[in-house]
Design a protein around this motif. Structure first.
Motif, PDB file in Angstrom:
ATOM      1  N   PHE A  51       0.833  -1.202   0.000  1.00 34.95           N
ATOM      2  CA  PHE A  51       0.000   0.000   0.000  1.00 34.95           C
ATOM      3  C   PHE A  51       0.869   1.254   0.000  1.00 34.95           C
ATOM      4  O   PHE A  51       0.662   2.171  -0.799  1.00 34.95           O
ATOM      5  CB  PHE A  51      -0.941  -0.003   1.214  1.00 34.95           C
ATOM      6  CG  PHE A  51      -1.713   1.275   1.359  1.00 34.95           C
ATOM      7  CD1 PHE A  51      -2.833   1.524   0.587  1.00 34.95           C
ATOM      8  CD2 PHE A  51      -1.298   2.247   2.264  1.00 34.95           C
ATOM      9  CE1 PHE A  51      -3.536   2.719   0.712  1.00 34.95           C
ATOM     10  CE2 PHE A  51      -1.993   3.441   2.388  1.00 34.95           C
ATOM     11  CZ  PHE A  51      -3.118   3.678   1.614  1.00 34.95           C
ATOM     12  N   LEU A  52       1.847   1.298   0.899  1.00 41.52           N
ATOM     13  CA  LEU A  52       2.702   2.478   0.987  1.00 41.52           C
ATOM     14  C   LEU A  52       3.536   2.667  -0.275  1.00 41.52           C
ATOM     15  O   LEU A  52       3.654   3.778  -0.798  1.00 41.52           O
ATOM     16  CB  LEU A  52       3.601   2.387   2.221  1.00 41.52           C
ATOM     17  CG  LEU A  52       2.882   2.565   3.559  1.00 41.52           C
ATOM     18  CD1 LEU A  52       3.785   2.164   4.719  1.00 41.52           C
ATOM     19  CD2 LEU A  52       2.387   3.999   3.724  1.00 41.52           C
ATOM     20  N   ALA A  53       4.125   1.579  -0.783  1.00 42.27           N
ATOM     21  CA  ALA A  53       4.959   1.680  -1.990  1.00 42.27           C
ATOM     22  C   ALA A  53       4.139   2.143  -3.187  1.00 42.27           C
ATOM     23  O   ALA A  53       4.617   2.939  -4.005  1.00 42.27           O
ATOM     24  CB  ALA A  53       5.636   0.344  -2.269  1.00 42.27           C
ATOM     25  N   LYS A  54       2.912   1.675  -3.295  1.00 38.26           N
ATOM     26  CA  LYS A  54       2.047   2.101  -4.402  1.00 38.26           C
ATOM     27  C   LYS A  54       1.613   3.562  -4.259  1.00 38.26           C
ATOM     28  O   LYS A  54       1.124   4.156  -5.214  1.00 38.26           O
ATOM     29  CB  LYS A  54       0.821   1.191  -4.495  1.00 38.26           C
ATOM     30  CG  LYS A  54       1.167  -0.195  -5.020  1.00 38.26           C
ATOM     31  CD  LYS A  54      -0.021  -1.123  -4.974  1.00 38.26           C
ATOM     32  CE  LYS A  54       0.358  -2.520  -5.446  1.00 38.26           C
ATOM     33  NZ  LYS A  54      -0.761  -3.481  -5.312  1.00 38.26           N
ATOM     34  N   ASN A  55       1.800   4.096  -3.053  1.00 37.07           N
ATOM     35  CA  ASN A  55       1.456   5.495  -2.808  1.00 37.07           C
ATOM     36  C   ASN A  55       2.706   6.362  -2.657  1.00 37.07           C
ATOM     37  O   ASN A  55       2.683   7.393  -1.978  1.00 37.07           O
ATOM     38  CB  ASN A  55       0.544   5.609  -1.583  1.00 37.07           C
ATOM     39  CG  ASN A  55      -0.881   5.215  -1.916  1.00 37.07           C
ATOM     40  OD1 ASN A  55      -1.611   5.982  -2.533  1.00 37.07           O
ATOM     41  ND2 ASN A  55      -1.260   4.001  -1.561  1.00 37.07           N
ATOM     42  N   GLY A  56       3.801   5.940  -3.273  1.00 34.20           N
ATOM     43  CA  GLY A  56       4.980   6.783  -3.386  1.00 34.20           C
ATOM     44  C   GLY A  56       6.022   6.678  -2.294  1.00 34.20           C
ATOM     45  O   GLY A  56       6.988   7.443  -2.302  1.00 34.20           O
ATOM     46  N   PHE A  57       5.863   5.754  -1.356  1.00 32.40           N
ATOM     47  CA  PHE A  57       6.840   5.613  -0.284  1.00 32.40           C
ATOM     48  C   PHE A  57       7.972   4.671  -0.675  1.00 32.40           C
ATOM     49  O   PHE A  57       7.776   3.729  -1.446  1.00 32.40           O
ATOM     50  CB  PHE A  57       6.171   5.062   0.985  1.00 32.40           C
ATOM     51  CG  PHE A  57       5.435   6.092   1.787  1.00 32.40           C
ATOM     52  CD1 PHE A  57       5.965   6.583   2.964  1.00 32.40           C
ATOM     53  CD2 PHE A  57       4.204   6.567   1.371  1.00 32.40           C
ATOM     54  CE1 PHE A  57       5.291   7.535   3.723  1.00 32.40           C
ATOM     55  CE2 PHE A  57       3.512   7.517   2.112  1.00 32.40           C
ATOM     56  CZ  PHE A  57       4.058   7.999   3.289  1.00 32.40           C
ATOM     57  N   LYS A  58       9.140   4.916  -0.112  1.00 26.64           N
ATOM     58  CA  LYS A  58      10.264   3.980  -0.144  1.00 26.64           C
ATOM     59  C   LYS A  58      10.132   3.168   1.136  1.00 26.64           C
ATOM     60  O   LYS A  58      10.190   3.733   2.238  1.00 26.64           O
ATOM     61  CB  LYS A  58      11.587   4.738  -0.154  1.00 26.64           C
ATOM     62  CG  LYS A  58      11.792   5.621  -1.351  1.00 26.64           C
ATOM     63  CD  LYS A  58      13.062   6.465  -1.164  1.00 26.64           C
ATOM     64  CE  LYS A  58      13.152   7.538  -2.192  1.00 26.64           C
ATOM     65  NZ  LYS A  58      12.380   8.735  -1.880  1.00 26.64           N
ATOM     66  N   VAL A  59       9.943   1.855   1.017  1.00 25.62           N
ATOM     67  CA  VAL A  59       9.576   1.048   2.178  1.00 25.62           C
ATOM     68  C   VAL A  59      10.612  -0.029   2.455  1.00 25.62           C
ATOM     69  O   VAL A  59      11.002  -0.786   1.563  1.00 25.62           O
ATOM     70  CB  VAL A  59       8.197   0.375   1.971  1.00 25.62           C
ATOM     71  CG1 VAL A  59       7.763  -0.349   3.241  1.00 25.62           C
ATOM     72  CG2 VAL A  59       7.143   1.386   1.550  1.00 25.62           C
ATOM     73  N   ASP A  60      11.047  -0.094   3.709  1.00 27.78           N
ATOM     74  CA  ASP A  60      11.837  -1.218   4.197  1.00 27.78           C
ATOM     75  C   ASP A  60      10.841  -2.199   4.810  1.00 27.78           C
ATOM     76  O   ASP A  60      10.084  -1.837   5.718  1.00 27.78           O
ATOM     77  CB  ASP A  60      12.844  -0.770   5.240  1.00 27.78           C
ATOM     78  CG  ASP A  60      13.939   0.109   4.658  1.00 27.78           C
ATOM     79  OD1 ASP A  60      14.170   0.037   3.426  1.00 27.78           O
ATOM     80  OD2 ASP A  60      14.573   0.861   5.421  1.00 27.78           O
ATOM     81  N   ALA A  61      10.831  -3.427   4.306  1.00 28.96           N
ATOM     82  CA  ALA A  61       9.900  -4.459   4.780  1.00 28.96           C
ATOM     83  C   ALA A  61      10.689  -5.475   5.594  1.00 28.96           C
ATOM     84  O   ALA A  61      11.518  -6.201   5.052  1.00 28.96           O
ATOM     85  CB  ALA A  61       9.219  -5.128   3.594  1.00 28.96           C
TER      86      ALA A  61
END
Length: 191
Positions: free
Chosen positions: A54-64
């Motif tokens: 969800f966050l990545a699709k909304n422009g975030f750089k995400v560490d999972a």
């Protein structure tokens, strides 16, 4: 967590592959993610990656971050074209880098020391969103370890000092989960 826990989670995902299916993000995340001061996030105990995606699709750089190699491999296939970094870590001993995140999301996993260790990874004004299970007489999973269940209002107490609480609620978990369980959710902004 130990190697035993890694094996346990990989086995759980292997035996119940429905746990790796796409799921909607948390309502609290959907409501508040735009209030993050920037676009860098970490999803702790990310599991199937519903919040990461969800966050990545909304422009975030995400560490999972998760201990399960099986969950991370499944998430890697779904996030191939997104700005996602997969991190196979033992969350019992993991401390995120200091002062780099605009948003932290942690759901369905209670590790009180991890919350405290993660607080320093937030920039001023960043959001910390936690949703996890709490003790309740109507919980269906009666054998839950009480160490992994919040007490009433506990999240408010954990975030009382260095954070401004933007939202707090208690609610029943999503219908697709294995057991009906009561949860607490909080959105807190770092002062």
């Amino acid at each position: 967590m130990s190697e035993h826990d890694r094996t346990k989670w990989n086995r759980k995902y292997h035996e119940k592959p429905t746990l790796l299916e796409d799921r909607p993000p948390s309502r609290l995340l959907e409501t508040f993610y735009r209030q993050a001061p920037g676009d860098r996030a970490i999803d702790l105990a990310c599991g199937s990656g519903r919040h990461t995606l969800f966050l990545a699709k909304n422009g975030f750089k995400v560490d999972a971050a998760d201990i399960s190699s099986l969950a991370l491999a499944a998430l890697g296939k779904k996030s191939d074209s997104l700005d996602v970094t997969l991190m196979e870590v033992d969350l019992d001993h993991f401390t995120p880098q200091e002062g780099i995140y605009d948003l932290v999301i942690k759901s369905n996993y209670l590790d009180r020391p991890l919350i405290k260790r993660t607080a320093d990874s937030l920039k001023p004004g960043a959001l910390f969103i936690v949703e996890t299970y709490m003790t309740h007489p109507e919980n269906e999973k009666e054998d839950s370890n009480p160490d992994f269940l919040l007490q009433p209002n506990e999240l408010k107490e954990i975030f009382a000092e260095d954070f401004e609480i933007l939202a707090y609620e208690e609610f029943w978990n999503e219908p697709y989960e294995l057991y009906k369980m009561r949860k607490q959710g909080i959105v807190a902004r770092k002062r």
